[in-house]
Design an enzyme around this catalytic site. Structure first.
Site, PDB file in Angstrom:
ATOM      1  N   ASN A 164     -21.720 -31.638 -12.910  1.00  0.00           N
ATOM      2  CA  ASN A 164     -21.351 -32.792 -13.966  1.00  0.00           C
ATOM      3  C   ASN A 164     -21.066 -33.873 -13.607  1.00  0.00           C
ATOM      4  O   ASN A 164     -19.777 -34.095 -12.848  1.00  0.00           O
ATOM      5  CB  ASN A 164     -20.511 -32.139 -15.049  1.00  0.00           C
ATOM      6  CG  ASN A 164     -21.077 -30.600 -15.457  1.00  0.00           C
ATOM      7  OD1 ASN A 164     -22.283 -30.705 -15.858  1.00  0.00           O
ATOM      8  ND2 ASN A 164     -20.333 -29.644 -15.583  1.00  0.00           N
ATOM      9  N   ARG A 188     -19.085 -36.315 -14.892  1.00  0.00           N
ATOM     10  CA  ARG A 188     -18.209 -36.966 -15.700  1.00  0.00           C
ATOM     11  C   ARG A 188     -16.817 -36.191 -16.048  1.00  0.00           C
ATOM     12  O   ARG A 188     -16.741 -35.276 -15.223  1.00  0.00           O
ATOM     13  CB  ARG A 188     -18.836 -36.596 -17.324  1.00  0.00           C
ATOM     14  CG  ARG A 188     -18.871 -35.377 -17.550  1.00  0.00           C
ATOM     15  CD  ARG A 188     -19.267 -34.908 -18.992  1.00  0.00           C
ATOM     16  NE  ARG A 188     -19.399 -33.291 -19.189  1.00  0.00           N
ATOM     17  CZ  ARG A 188     -20.175 -32.515 -18.825  1.00  0.00           C
ATOM     18  NH1 ARG A 188     -21.562 -32.924 -18.516  1.00  0.00           N
ATOM     19  NH2 ARG A 188     -20.211 -31.061 -19.320  1.00  0.00           N
ATOM     20  N   GLY A 224     -26.654 -25.035 -20.617  1.00  0.00           N
ATOM     21  CA  GLY A 224     -27.087 -23.409 -20.957  1.00  0.00           C
ATOM     22  C   GLY A 224     -28.121 -23.697 -22.149  1.00  0.00           C
ATOM     23  O   GLY A 224     -28.695 -22.503 -22.694  1.00  0.00           O
TER      24      GLY A 224
HETATM   25  C1  MV4 Z   1     -27.112 -18.047 -15.372  1.00  0.00           C
HETATM   26  C2  MV4 Z   1     -27.031 -16.830 -15.689  1.00  0.00           C
HETATM   27  C3  MV4 Z   1     -27.278 -15.791 -14.980  1.00  0.00           C
HETATM   28  N1  MV4 Z   1     -28.250 -15.989 -13.999  1.00  0.00           N
HETATM   29  N2  MV4 Z   1     -28.186 -18.417 -14.399  1.00  0.00           N
HETATM   30  C4  MV4 Z   1     -26.062 -21.385 -17.232  1.00  0.00           C
HETATM   31  C5  MV4 Z   1     -25.046 -22.373 -17.912  1.00  0.00           C
HETATM   32  C6  MV4 Z   1     -23.997 -21.659 -18.700  1.00  0.00           C
HETATM   33  N3  MV4 Z   1     -23.656 -22.314 -19.865  1.00  0.00           N
HETATM   34  C7  MV4 Z   1     -24.816 -20.249 -18.930  1.00  0.00           C
HETATM   35  N4  MV4 Z   1     -25.437 -20.001 -17.706  1.00  0.00           N
HETATM   36  C8  MV4 Z   1     -25.919 -18.871 -17.047  1.00  0.00           C
HETATM   37  N5  MV4 Z   1     -26.664 -19.165 -15.996  1.00  0.00           N
HETATM   38  C9  MV4 Z   1     -28.588 -17.136 -13.851  1.00  0.00           C
HETATM   39  N6  MV4 Z   1     -29.453 -17.485 -12.550  1.00  0.00           N
HETATM   40  C10 MV4 Z   1     -25.837 -16.637 -16.661  1.00  0.00           C
HETATM   41  C11 MV4 Z   1     -25.515 -17.771 -17.339  1.00  0.00           C
HETATM   42  C12 MV4 Z   1     -24.484 -17.361 -18.640  1.00  0.00           C
HETATM   43  C13 MV4 Z   1     -23.370 -17.650 -18.694  1.00  0.00           C
HETATM   44  C14 MV4 Z   1     -22.461 -18.199 -17.683  1.00  0.00           C
HETATM   45  C15 MV4 Z   1     -21.358 -18.538 -17.706  1.00  0.00           C
HETATM   46  C16 MV4 Z   1     -20.475 -18.121 -18.884  1.00  0.00           C
HETATM   47  C17 MV4 Z   1     -21.435 -17.403 -19.932  1.00  0.00           C
HETATM   48  C18 MV4 Z   1     -22.545 -17.144 -19.803  1.00  0.00           C
HETATM   49  C19 MV4 Z   1     -23.213 -16.557 -20.568  1.00  0.00           C
HETATM   50  C20 MV4 Z   1     -24.495 -16.313 -20.756  1.00  0.00           C
HETATM   51  C21 MV4 Z   1     -25.239 -16.511 -19.574  1.00  0.00           C
END
Ligand code: MV4
Length: 449
Positions: A291, A293, A166
């Site tokens: 991932n 790992r 993220g």
């Molecule tokens: C997203 C999403 C919504 N739509 N991708 C990707 C990595 C992860 N750490 C956060 N990610 C997200 N990818 C799309 N197309 C929303 C998130 C996201 C999120 C995901 C899981 C747990 C918390 C989150 C907090 C903000 C955004």
């Protein structure tokens, strides 16, 4: 079996790996930086080698010194843990050239999954459901970006191809900010990952982060284990993880699990890995990334399955056959993990290292602690802030929550500002107890203004 393994890591995961080696009757070599002389992993290992000064670039990422340490101590294999060199293709190449087994998947798998654009394309081509989006590097000087975003439909999200976890993500709600957001994301990606490639996806609102542990052997056998729900994240750092997920029933588990297994077989995955999915309110699920790992949150899976994932990882890397069968795995109960970080929740989670003047770790039925800290330990400021993981196991979710609450009350880490207060708030929150917590839970219920 391997006779001796070098652990190219530090902290709780180095201790975890050394413990697995001891149970497998494998000798261990710890590496450490000058700031880590008094660290627990050095004390637990059979031998230890200093690989450089405190800065990670000069020690835990110092490939020549780590290889030299491996040769001096005559190990058969290197365990990279998580972070540091664990998903570094170049390190994997060097290990192979030096005839050292790197405990992990093949270089090809690391490469295929490390480039997120390529990984999504490969999965889409193979019929794995992926998030609707544009899986090519974006070029801000090409006016096509506007029609691409319009076709996907706002809000969209910009992600770094070499990212993951993220970092460097940007949500774009309308056309006005599209170009600027892509440029910012590219700049951040360049700084964080040395590669400015970014791509675009539909932004899924209020999703759940669901991930499947998979295991593979060198003979093409693959198994998946029940999912972990990691929806509670702050700035893409997971705070609480649990297994099984409240939102997944047996049928849905089988359906996603089968896809996770397919993802792993497409890249001929060997050892342990994790396939991450986003799941929306309507039970749509999408492959997000894999991932390659062992992960921080692996203990919740261990608690509910009785599978020792690190021992399995070592056995599979050695070339043993996979004996697990996903259809025969019973879910023994419920497990929740809380990450205790040396961060000050009252000061925007600023890193707060220092000396552990007093330590009382919780215990009793259903509580497991994975930690490297001890009373008198001086936490160096150079490394990540994870102090301990508390894992609570119960016959069901309610019992796991009760035990976690009890454990958090018992915990005392003298004079280190840490995240236990925020974890207490989460675990005792009524919405959390009801179970249906998606990724917006923290902003809605814990950090609300
Ligand atoms: C997203 C999403 C919504 N739509 N991708 C990707 C990595 C992860 N750490 C956060 N990610 C997200 N990818 C799309 N197309 C929303 C998130 C996201 C999120 C995901 C899981 C747990 C918390 C989150 C907090 C903000 C955004």
């Amino acid at each position: 079996m391997f006779k001796k393994i070098l652990i190219a890591n530090r902290g709780e995961i180095a201790c975890r790996i050394i413990r697995a080696c001891k149970e497998l009757d494998i000798k261990t070599v710890a590496i450490y930086s000058e700031a880590d002389k008094e660290s627990m992993h050095v004390k637990l290992a059979d031998e230890s080698v200093c690989v450089g000064p405190a800065s990670i670039a000069k020690s835990y990422l110092n490939i020549p010194n780590i290889i030299a340490a491996s040769e001096i101590t005559n190990v058969d294999a290197i365990h990279p843990g998580y972070g540091f060199l664990s998903e570094n293709v170049y390190f994997a190449e060097v290990c192979e050239a030096c005839r050292l087994t790197l405990i992990g998947p093949s270089q090809t798998s690391i490469k295929q999954m490390g480039d997120k654009i390529a990984a999504i394309k490969l999965m889409k081509k193979s019929g794995i459901p992926v998030i609707p989006g544009y899986n090519e590097a974006l070029n801000v000087n090409d006016s096509k970006i506007f029609s691409i975003a319009r076709n996907i439909g706002y809000p969209v999200i910009i992600k770094a191809s070499n990212g993951g976890g993220g970092r460097g993500m940007r949500i774009v709600i309308s056309e006005e900010s599209l170009k600027q957001s892509i440029m910012t994301a590219q700049r951040e990606a360049k700084i964080a990952f040395g590669n400015s490639e970014v791509y675009m996806e539909k932004f899924i609102e209020d999703p759940y982060h669901i991930e499947f542990q998979i295991l593979g052997d060198k003979y093409g056998n693959i198994a998946y284990l029940p999912e972990r729900d990691c929806s509670i994240q702050r700035k893409h750092q997971k705070l609480v993880e649990e297994s099984p997920s409240f939102i997944i029933d047996n049928n849905f588990r089988k359906k996603i699990g089968k896809i996770a297994k397919k993802v792993a077989s497409i890249v001929k995955y060997v050892t342990v890995g994790t396939v991450e999915f986003l799941v929306d309110k309507n039970e749509n699920f999408y492959f997000m990334e894999m991932n390659t790992r062992i992960q921080v949150e692996h203990p919740v899976t261990e608690m509910i399955t009785n599978v020792d994932l690190v021992k399995e990882q070592i056995r599979l890397a050695f070339g043993e056959k996979l004996t697990l069968d996903s259809d025969k795995i019973n879910i023994l109960g419920h497990a929740i993990e809380c990450r205790i970080n040396a961060e000050d929740p009252d000061k925007n989670f600023i890193s707060s290292p220092g000396t552990v003047t007093e330590l009382f770790l919780p215990g009793g039925p259903g509580i497991r602690i994975d930690t490297h800290i001890y009373s008198g330990y001086k936490i160096p400021y150079y490394y990540d802030s994870l102090l301990a993981k508390i894992i609570a196991f119960g016959a069901n979710r309610d019992e796991a929550i009760i035990r976690m609450n009890r454990a958090l009350q018992e915990l005392e880490i003298g004079d280190i500002k840490n995240t236990s207060s925020i974890l207490k708030k989460i675990i005792s929150n009524e919405t959390f107890k009801k179970g249906n917590v998606h990724t917006n839970f923290l902003t809605k219920h814990i950090f609300k203004k």
